[in-house]
Design an enzyme around this catalytic site. Structure first.
Site, PDB file in Angstrom:
ATOM      1  N   CYS A 267       0.837  -1.205   0.000  1.00  0.00           N
ATOM      2  CA  CYS A 267       0.000   0.000   0.000  1.00  0.00           C
ATOM      3  C   CYS A 267       0.879   1.264   0.000  1.00  0.00           C
ATOM      4  CB  CYS A 267      -0.966  -0.019   1.181  1.00  0.00           C
ATOM      5  SG  CYS A 267      -2.325   1.164   1.007  1.00  0.00           S
TER       6      CYS A 267
ATOM      7  N   HIS B 152      -3.449  -4.963   0.244  1.00  0.00           N
ATOM      8  CA  HIS B 152      -2.859  -5.503   1.469  1.00  0.00           C
ATOM      9  C   HIS B 152      -2.887  -7.036   1.430  1.00  0.00           C
ATOM     10  CE1 HIS B 152      -2.493  -1.806   3.953  1.00  0.00           C
ATOM     11  NE2 HIS B 152      -3.466  -1.373   3.170  1.00  0.00           N
TER      12      HIS B 152
ATOM     13  N   GLU C  58      -1.342  -9.125   3.142  1.00  0.00           N
ATOM     14  CA  GLU C  58      -1.217  -9.758   4.459  1.00  0.00           C
ATOM     15  C   GLU C  58      -2.553 -10.233   5.005  1.00  0.00           C
ATOM     16  OE1 GLU C  58      -1.373  -5.222   5.362  1.00  0.00           O
ATOM     17  OE2 GLU C  58      -0.658  -6.567   3.784  1.00  0.00           O
TER      18      GLU C  58
END
Length: 544
Positions: A383, A509, A511
């Site tokens: 990001c 993102h 993750e």
């Protein structure tokens, strides 16, 4: 018929209710039960989106774009099921809904709207709605905060009522508490837990099980005292001793104490043999790595590592996939501004810049990226890590002057990062970013396409800014590869460098979609590249 398991906490906050819920969810799923899991947060905020990470840790984003508490990340990682806005209930949402219904006039017309029954009915409705949406055999509900908190009272009352309405055989109450060890006298103290359970019982809640956080194993005398004073069977007093291993060992520690079997007996569910082979496999890989790497995470919330919890966990997943111990070096970007990048990054095998907002420490992140690019250290940007990488490239490779993001400098000459069109006139901040899952088309022959092994992917977003398309040509002409875009091609989703061992950054993102049993492709590839940089053979291990 859905059964309900309610998890409360006592003595102190941050006791581990979220991990307890996530672990129980994993153990029940391993027994073949369908699970719904949600967190009730008594704070008045509508969601976690505008909270300072220093106060509340990271904001976790779901596929449907909900900005939620970080515990929902634990739920998804452990249970490995996508969850939605239904899994996060706050005081702000509950009261907002009740007030809207009162104003509508079709719900409470003529009634005096009160905490009981209207607020408690709304809470119960939301819990049941989540359970029904997932067609759950068991709905696990975590009540945030600590018993005795004034803002939590309506939620405790709601679950007290649910025990009556659903039937005692269909509800289970688990209380997570603390038994501290006093070093000065060398003794475990049960009094805080006794007081906590007394507080619970004063509002009509009797725990069926205690999950006891402790530094030392409980002695028989301590266990017996807890059982007698808290009115809980001795075998239902479960210890959760502090461990040095990963969080992923906790389900196995609880399984050794038959936690899921106790819940099944309490809920009158059949006791089944769990399939935990895959989970034991990832714990074994974590505990017995074949190699190790050091990754620098360069951010500005380094004093509270929960601010980057999902990133930390995703790095661990990448390590598990490569049978590698990942040592994370948390580097404050302001320290790089003061000391220079080499002083903090010369001993690492990979550099990661995570997401964030605000201009504090930005130049340190830009310097870290330049150092990783020029030193050929593997780099992964997330990001803001993509946006700062574009700024760095435009300045130091394209030779543009006065380059910045509109977020940090409104009137710069070369704004390579600008606000999304739909963000230009946004005045309210809560829930107004580009949030949730969006598709991304990958460019054939790129590192991104190789890592994913797909032509199109879906990833979760949380941002207001984008790469300025006016600069895509000059950036591309100088070697920046736009390896992933929105299906229409108007939004840059992934960038990379083809002349670098591993340099890739995403606007999304990744993750949030990484799991211990299925490391995200970007993190798996990043750790493999860091291994190579450290002189190891990066032989990846196949995962299901």
């Amino acid at each position: 018929m859905t059964k309900y398991c309610f998890v409360t906490g006592g003595v102190v906050s941050g006791i581990g209710k979220g991990i307890s819920c996530a672990s129980l969810g994993r153990l029940l799923k391993a027994r073949g039960f369908r699970i719904a899991i949600l967190k009730v947060d008594p704070y008045i905020n509508v969601d976690a989106g505008l909270m300072n990470p220093f106060q509340h840790g990271e904001v976790y984003v779901t596929d449907d774009g909900s900005e939620t508490d970080l515990d929902l990340g634990h739920y998804e990682r452990f249970v490995d099921e996508p969850i939605s806005h239904l899994s996060n209930v706050t005081t702000g949402q509950v009261y907002g809904s009740v007030i809207a219904k009162e104003r509508d006039g079709n719900y409470y017309l003529g009634q005096t709207v009160q905490v009981i029954p209207h607020i408690t009915d709304e809470i119960k409705s939301r819990i049941r709605k989540c359970a029904n949406a997932y067609e759950a055999d068991v709905c696990i509900t975590e009540i945030g905060g600590t018993v005795g908190d004034i803002e939590g009272q309506p939620f405790y009352e709601a679950i007290r009522q649910m025990r009556i309405e659903e039937g005692r055989e269909n509800t289970c109450f688990v209380h997570v508490t603390l038994v501290p060890f006093l070093e000065t006298i060398g003794e475990l103290k049960t009094k805080p837990t006794q007081h906590s359970v007394r507080e619970l019982r004063s509002i009509g809640l009797q725990p069926d099980m205690l999950v006891v956080r402790t530094q030392r194993e409980l002695t028989k005398d301590v266990r017996r005292k807890l059982s007698l004073f808290c009115d809980v069977p001795d075998e239902n007093v479960v210890e959760c001793v502090d461990i040095d291993a990963s969080l992923y060992h906790i389900p196995l520690a609880l399984e050794r104490q038959s936690v899921a079997d106790i819940v099944c007996r309490t809920l009158h569910l059949p006791e089944r043999t769990p399939d935990l082979d895959e989970w034991r496999e990832i714990c074994d890989r974590f505990a017995n790595p074949e190699s190790e790497v050091t990754i620098a995470m360069v951010g500005k919330y380094m004093d509270l590592q929960d601010a980057y919890l999902s990133v930390t966990e995703a790095l661990m997943h990448g390590g598990i996939a490569n049978s590698t111990r990942v040592n994370i070096k948390y580097v404050d970007s302001e320290d790089i501004e003061r000391d220079g990048a080499a002083a903090h990054l010369s001993d690492v095998h990979g550099v990661l810049v995570p997401g964030g907002f605000g201009d504090r420490g930005i130049e340190g992140k830009v310097d870290a990226i330049q150092y990783a690019r020029e030193s050929e250290i593997p780099y992964l940007g997330l990001c803001l890590g993509l946006q700062t990488a574009v700024i760095e490239f435009a300045r130091n490779v394209c030779g543009l002057e006065d380059v910045n993001s509109r977020e940090f400098m409104e009137d710069c000459d070369n704004p390579v990062i600008i606000y999304l069109k739909e963000q230009e006139y946004v005045t309210e901040l809560g829930g107004t970013m580009r949030l949730g899952a969006y598709p991304c088309v990958l460019k054939e022959g790129t590192l991104a396409a190789e890592l994913y092994g797909l032509d199109e992917i879906s990833e979760r977003h949380r941002h207001r800014l984008e790469v300025n398309n006016d600069y895509r040509e000059i950036l591309s002409d100088n070697g920046l590869v736009f390896s992933g875009t929105s299906p229409e091609g108007d939004l840059v989703e992934l960038i990379e460098l083809s002349d670098h061992p591993f340099f890739i950054a995403s606007q999304f993102h990744p993750e949030f979609k990484s799991r211990p049993t299925r490391a995200h492709p970007l993190f798996r590839g990043f750790i493999a590249a860091a291994l190579t940089h450290n002189g190891f053979e990066a032989g990846e291990i196949e995962q299901s």
